[in-house]
Enzyme design. Structure first.
Site, PDB file in Angstrom:
ATOM      1  CD  GLU A 173     -20.890   3.492 -15.986  1.00  0.00           C
ATOM      2  OE1 GLU A 173     -19.871   4.106 -16.331  1.00  0.00           O
ATOM      3  OE2 GLU A 173     -21.300   3.449 -14.817  1.00  0.00           O
ATOM      4  CG  ASP A 215     -21.068   7.433 -11.911  1.00  0.00           C
ATOM      5  OD1 ASP A 215     -21.462   6.508 -11.166  1.00  0.00           O
ATOM      6  OD2 ASP A 215     -21.070   7.355 -13.155  1.00  0.00           O
ATOM      7  CG  ASN A 216     -18.039   5.488 -12.540  1.00  0.00           C
ATOM      8  OD1 ASN A 216     -18.075   6.418 -13.347  1.00  0.00           O
ATOM      9  ND2 ASN A 216     -18.730   4.377 -12.723  1.00  0.00           N
ATOM     10  CE  LYS A 275     -14.621   7.691 -12.963  1.00  0.00           C
ATOM     11  NZ  LYS A 275     -15.768   8.573 -13.306  1.00  0.00           N
ATOM     12  CG  ASP A 329     -19.585  10.399 -14.658  1.00  0.00           C
ATOM     13  OD1 ASP A 329     -18.871   9.497 -14.205  1.00  0.00           O
ATOM     14  OD2 ASP A 329     -20.463  10.203 -15.515  1.00  0.00           O
TER      15      ASP A 329
END
Length: 268
Positions: free
Chosen positions: A253, A223-224, A198, A195
């Site tokens: 989120e 995540d993401n 990226k 997280d």
């Protein structure tokens, strides 16, 4: 007279429509939302209050959460970020995916890349079994300072008197990962939560393998992967015979913007 007064009313009406469309755009469009929250609103608030958003989140927790209660800390951060200021925690919706994965893996040794304010570290720690370890890595020194205080307040910090062990490591992931075996006595990792930046997902996944930190059955949760997005990571793990992947669609989120979490199980 009527015509002259109708002109300002028309302008007000147009401004209200534009404002309404902007609000809808922020809720539905991830790029617009990040520009508003991270570039405009946060900078203005920081200037007015002479304090960072992360410090405001910590202060809200210190004033409203229960010391030593990780669940209370997580819920209080969610309340602040959903009602007051957006922040880049994994959040309450994707947090349930994180919870479920941690419970399934039941790790003895876990690694988090990207501590930020300590939200996910506390969220993971509250589910760990006695004697388990969580190492959480943060590059930004200001974020690391906030995360340390958040972890300490939640009562999950690394110390002999607790059954939970969360240790924050400050520095770049590409420097800390090669140190895990010798400096931090990590044999292999059962669970890794990605997280952080990226563009580091793919190289750090490769680095974990090169450093022999993954075993057969190690689970990576990223995540993401849709927004902001990690296309290089997805292409790598999905096309590698060494990983078995599962995608969990969700939302960014505290927003309605589409996002997802990717689970990659290392096959050895």
């Amino acid at each position: 007279m009527l015509e002259s007064s109708s002109v300002p009313l028309f302008i007000v009406f147009i401004l209200l429509v534009v404002l309404l469309l902007f609000v809808v755009l922020i809720r539905k469009n991830g790029t617009a939302a990040l520009i508003w929250n991270e570039t405009i609103r946060e900078k203005v608030t920081n200037f007015i209050m002479n304090q960072s958003k992360e410090q405001r989140i910590l202060n809200f927790v210190l004033q409203n959460a229960v010391r030593g209660d990780p669940r209370s800390v997580v819920d209080t951060i969610d309340k602040y970020c959903s009602q007051k200021e957006w922040a880049m925690n994994v959040g309450n919706e994707k947090g349930l995916i994180l919870d479920r994965t941690v419970e399934e893996v039941n790790p003895s040794v876990a690694l988090e890349l990207g501590s930020y304010c300590g939200y996910s570290a506390v969220r993971i720690a509250r589910l760990l079994k006695a004697g388990a370890r969580l190492l959480t890595v943060e590059f930004n020194p200001q974020f690391a300072a906030i995360a340390r205080q958040m972890i300490e307040f939640a009562g999950v910090q690394d110390k002999a008197s607790t059954i939970l062990s969360v240790k924050l490591l400050e520095g770049p992931s590409e420097e800390i990962i090669p140190q895990l075996k010798k400096k931090y006595e990590v044999d292999t990792l059962d669970f890794v939560f990605l997280d952080h930046w990226k563009d580091r997902y793919r190289p750090d996944t490769i680095l974990l393998q090169e450093c022999n930190l993954l075993r057969k059955g190690s689970v990576l949760l990223a995540d993401n992967v849709i927004f902001p997005g990690a296309p290089d990571f997805l292409a790598y793990v999905r096309n590698s015979p060494r990983f078995q992947c599962t995608n969990y669609p969700s939302h960014l989120e505290y927003m309605q913007v589409e996002d997802a979490v990717e689970k990659a199980v290392f096959l050895g």
